[in-house]
Scaffold this motif. Sequence first.
Motif, PDB file in Angstrom:
ATOM      1  N   UNK A   2      -4.851 -18.867 -52.646  1.00  0.00           N
ATOM      2  CA  UNK A   2      -3.994 -18.088 -51.741  1.00  0.00           C
ATOM      3  C   UNK A   2      -3.445 -18.998 -50.645  1.00  0.00           C
ATOM      4  N   UNK A   3      -2.191 -18.748 -50.266  1.00  0.00           N
ATOM      5  CA  UNK A   3      -1.572 -19.529 -49.202  1.00  0.00           C
ATOM      6  C   UNK A   3      -2.288 -19.299 -47.883  1.00  0.00           C
ATOM      7  N   UNK A   4      -2.311 -20.333 -47.068  1.00  0.00           N
ATOM      8  CA  UNK A   4      -2.830 -20.217 -45.713  1.00  0.00           C
ATOM      9  C   UNK A   4      -1.714 -19.756 -44.802  1.00  0.00           C
ATOM     10  N   UNK A   5      -2.083 -19.209 -43.662  1.00  0.00           N
ATOM     11  CA  UNK A   5      -1.093 -18.759 -42.684  1.00  0.00           C
ATOM     12  C   UNK A   5      -0.953 -19.815 -41.597  1.00  0.00           C
ATOM     13  N   UNK A   6       0.290 -20.083 -41.212  1.00  0.00           N
ATOM     14  CA  UNK A   6       0.592 -21.041 -40.166  1.00  0.00           C
ATOM     15  C   UNK A   6       0.611 -20.319 -38.827  1.00  0.00           C
ATOM     16  N   UNK A   7      -0.227 -20.750 -37.870  1.00  0.00           N
ATOM     17  CA  UNK A   7      -0.209 -20.085 -36.562  1.00  0.00           C
ATOM     18  C   UNK A   7       1.001 -20.549 -35.761  1.00  0.00           C
ATOM     19  N   UNK A   8       1.740 -19.585 -35.201  1.00  0.00           N
ATOM     20  CA  UNK A   8       2.878 -19.954 -34.368  1.00  0.00           C
ATOM     21  C   UNK A   8       3.102 -18.894 -33.306  1.00  0.00           C
ATOM     22  N   UNK A   9       3.731 -19.310 -32.242  1.00  0.00           N
ATOM     23  CA  UNK A   9       4.072 -18.394 -31.171  1.00  0.00           C
ATOM     24  C   UNK A   9       5.575 -18.223 -31.181  1.00  0.00           C
ATOM     25  N   UNK A  10       6.044 -16.988 -31.078  1.00  0.00           N
ATOM     26  CA  UNK A  10       7.455 -16.665 -31.227  1.00  0.00           C
ATOM     27  C   UNK A  10       7.908 -15.837 -30.027  1.00  0.00           C
ATOM     28  N   UNK A  11       9.112 -16.124 -29.552  1.00  0.00           N
ATOM     29  CA  UNK A  11       9.709 -15.310 -28.492  1.00  0.00           C
ATOM     30  C   UNK A  11      10.222 -14.016 -29.127  1.00  0.00           C
ATOM     31  N   UNK A  12       9.548 -12.911 -28.848  1.00  0.00           N
ATOM     32  CA  UNK A  12       9.926 -11.622 -29.450  1.00  0.00           C
ATOM     33  C   UNK A  12      10.771 -10.768 -28.516  1.00  0.00           C
ATOM     34  N   UNK A  13      11.202 -11.336 -27.411  1.00  0.00           N
ATOM     35  CA  UNK A  13      11.888 -10.529 -26.400  1.00  0.00           C
ATOM     36  C   UNK A  13      13.185  -9.909 -26.906  1.00  0.00           C
TER      37      UNK A  13
END
Length: 127
Positions: A2-13
Amino acid sequence: MKNSYFPMFVDISRFRILVAGGGKIAERRVKTLLKFQTDVTEELQKLADAGKLILHRKMYEEKDLEQMDLVFAATDKKEVNQTIVQDCARRGEAEQRRILVNTADDKDACDFYFPAVVQEEELVVGI
């Protein structure tokens, strides 16, 4: 494997976000999301009354996904959550774009995970 998930922070504003459900899980998701857009009051209705979110007391319909960027399926009905996941894939295909979806009850159906979030001033940690 199974693919791993890449942690990232996103501007959701500027994201259009749908949280389907009105229980405790949906409330926690909304409160966490709004921390990254504006100050948060205690309850969903108070948030709606303050104009910080749009609250619809209704059953989910596929048309609710129109122009959404991010969707959280957090109802207390597994079959409704699965329908939302499937509708996001179908609508995304038709619109030739991806609608990222997270469901509270099936991590294998998620495009992303909703982490525990700790925030102290400018420091944000996702666990």
